[in-house]
Design a protein around this motif. Sequence first.
Motif, PDB file in Angstrom:
ATOM      1  N   GLU A 120       0.765  -1.223  -0.023  1.00 45.73           N
ATOM      2  CA  GLU A 120       0.082  -0.100   0.058  1.00 45.73           C
ATOM      3  C   GLU A 120       0.900   1.370   0.029  1.00 45.73           C
ATOM      4  O   GLU A 120       1.778   1.359   0.908  1.00 45.73           O
ATOM      5  CB  GLU A 120      -0.764  -0.010   1.233  1.00 45.73           C
ATOM      6  CG  GLU A 120      -1.857   1.159   1.176  1.00 45.73           C
ATOM      7  CD  GLU A 120      -2.941   1.162   2.315  1.00 45.73           C
ATOM      8  OE1 GLU A 120      -3.783   2.009   2.240  1.00 45.73           O
ATOM      9  OE2 GLU A 120      -2.656   0.101   2.909  1.00 45.73           O
TER      10      GLU A 120
ATOM     11  N   LEU B 266       0.592   4.936   0.843  1.00 44.41           N
ATOM     12  CA  LEU B 266      -0.341   5.912   1.455  1.00 44.41           C
ATOM     13  C   LEU B 266       0.133   7.488   1.595  1.00 44.41           C
ATOM     14  O   LEU B 266       1.280   7.521   2.287  1.00 44.41           O
ATOM     15  CB  LEU B 266      -0.761   5.545   2.802  1.00 44.41           C
ATOM     16  CG  LEU B 266      -1.795   6.216   3.659  1.00 44.41           C
ATOM     17  CD1 LEU B 266      -3.164   6.280   3.152  1.00 44.41           C
ATOM     18  CD2 LEU B 266      -2.007   5.476   4.888  1.00 44.41           C
ATOM     19  N   PRO B 267      -0.031   8.474   0.822  1.00 45.95           N
ATOM     20  CA  PRO B 267       0.139   9.915   1.259  1.00 45.95           C
ATOM     21  C   PRO B 267      -0.147  10.172   2.634  1.00 45.95           C
ATOM     22  O   PRO B 267      -1.294  10.176   3.072  1.00 45.95           O
ATOM     23  CB  PRO B 267      -0.728  10.580   0.089  1.00 45.95           C
ATOM     24  CG  PRO B 267      -0.864   9.626  -0.800  1.00 45.95           C
ATOM     25  CD  PRO B 267      -1.300   8.451  -0.138  1.00 45.95           C
TER      26      PRO B 267
ATOM     27  N   ALA C 296      -0.582  13.271   3.377  1.00 44.12           N
ATOM     28  CA  ALA C 296      -1.693  14.191   3.244  1.00 44.12           C
ATOM     29  C   ALA C 296      -2.994  13.622   3.474  1.00 44.12           C
ATOM     30  O   ALA C 296      -3.961  14.006   4.142  1.00 44.12           O
ATOM     31  CB  ALA C 296      -1.547  14.947   1.998  1.00 44.12           C
ATOM     32  N   ASP C 297      -3.075  12.340   2.767  1.00 43.40           N
ATOM     33  CA  ASP C 297      -4.448  11.652   3.117  1.00 43.40           C
ATOM     34  C   ASP C 297      -4.712  11.247   4.270  1.00 43.40           C
ATOM     35  O   ASP C 297      -5.882  11.254   4.848  1.00 43.40           O
ATOM     36  CB  ASP C 297      -4.353  10.608   2.005  1.00 43.40           C
ATOM     37  CG  ASP C 297      -4.541  10.668   0.569  1.00 43.40           C
ATOM     38  OD1 ASP C 297      -4.381  11.917   0.141  1.00 43.40           O
ATOM     39  OD2 ASP C 297      -4.559   9.846  -0.325  1.00 43.40           O
ATOM     40  N   LEU C 298      -3.808  10.745   4.970  1.00 44.37           N
ATOM     41  CA  LEU C 298      -4.094  10.626   6.480  1.00 44.37           C
ATOM     42  C   LEU C 298      -4.467  11.885   7.258  1.00 44.37           C
ATOM     43  O   LEU C 298      -5.496  11.528   7.955  1.00 44.37           O
ATOM     44  CB  LEU C 298      -2.769   9.913   6.942  1.00 44.37           C
ATOM     45  CG  LEU C 298      -2.923   9.730   8.660  1.00 44.37           C
ATOM     46  CD1 LEU C 298      -3.952   8.702   8.975  1.00 44.37           C
ATOM     47  CD2 LEU C 298      -1.547   9.299   9.292  1.00 44.37           C
TER      48      LEU C 298
ATOM     49  N   ARG D  26      -5.945  14.444   6.377  1.00 45.05           N
ATOM     50  CA  ARG D  26      -7.477  14.561   5.819  1.00 45.05           C
ATOM     51  C   ARG D  26      -8.474  13.610   6.608  1.00 45.05           C
ATOM     52  O   ARG D  26      -9.387  14.040   6.934  1.00 45.05           O
ATOM     53  CB  ARG D  26      -7.629  14.633   4.495  1.00 45.05           C
ATOM     54  CG  ARG D  26      -7.032  15.797   3.847  1.00 45.05           C
ATOM     55  CD  ARG D  26      -7.320  16.072   2.157  1.00 45.05           C
ATOM     56  NE  ARG D  26      -6.723  15.024   1.390  1.00 45.05           N
ATOM     57  CZ  ARG D  26      -5.559  15.181   1.100  1.00 45.05           C
ATOM     58  NH1 ARG D  26      -4.986  16.262   1.284  1.00 45.05           N
ATOM     59  NH2 ARG D  26      -4.894  14.278   0.263  1.00 45.05           N
ATOM     60  N   ALA D  27      -8.005  12.417   6.822  1.00 43.81           N
ATOM     61  CA  ALA D  27      -8.862  11.497   7.443  1.00 43.81           C
ATOM     62  C   ALA D  27      -9.240  11.541   9.054  1.00 43.81           C
ATOM     63  O   ALA D  27      -9.997  10.954   9.487  1.00 43.81           O
ATOM     64  CB  ALA D  27      -8.526  10.108   7.248  1.00 43.81           C
TER      65      ALA D  27
ATOM     66  N   HIS E 192      -4.147  20.863  10.019  1.00 46.80           N
ATOM     67  CA  HIS E 192      -5.658  20.215  10.162  1.00 46.80           C
ATOM     68  C   HIS E 192      -5.916  20.011  11.445  1.00 46.80           C
ATOM     69  O   HIS E 192      -6.847  19.140  11.829  1.00 46.80           O
ATOM     70  CB  HIS E 192      -5.133  18.846   9.510  1.00 46.80           C
ATOM     71  CG  HIS E 192      -5.049  18.808   8.153  1.00 46.80           C
ATOM     72  ND1 HIS E 192      -5.997  18.446   7.220  1.00 46.80           N
ATOM     73  CD2 HIS E 192      -3.811  18.611   7.504  1.00 46.80           C
ATOM     74  CE1 HIS E 192      -5.591  18.438   6.035  1.00 46.80           C
ATOM     75  NE2 HIS E 192      -4.489  18.473   6.110  1.00 46.80           N
TER      76      HIS E 192
END
Length: 151
Positions: free
Chosen positions: A78, A80-81, A83-85, A87-88, A111
């Motif tokens: 996998e 996984l950026p 930045a995506d984490l 945002r989650a 964030h």
Amino acid sequence: MEWMDRERNFWLIGGDKRQQALAKLLEEEGHTVHVTALEGEGLTPEPLGPGLALAHCVILPLPVTRGEGMIHSPLSPEQLPLADLFRALSPGQLLCGGLVTPDQRRQAGEHGLRLYDYYAREECMVANAVPTAAAVGPTIAHRLQTNFMDI
């Protein structure tokens, strides 16, 4: 530690054998453990989702990223950026990672997240250096011995 006397919800995201071992230790202590981008040793990875908002602590690897902002996950295919984490997650959540950069800390702050660098703690640096020296030491000693025998 009083707060550890109660069950906690941990998410370990990415990492290597150290993260695998940590996941097992936390499970043995009775905590709920979820993993993403971390496989092996009986761990079942989960996708990022709404349950992540329930995490008391999100534990990132050492180092947090490799390459262009991708979470360091050598034991998983996998990608996984980071930045995506971010945002989650929900504002106010606690994250811990190793070798956190100023840019990563800034992004987390944007964030509303609290990102701490566990590798900045002296006891962590020392504990991490001992196995590294043990693994590298014999190789260095062999090279030195070989070089001196050539003289």
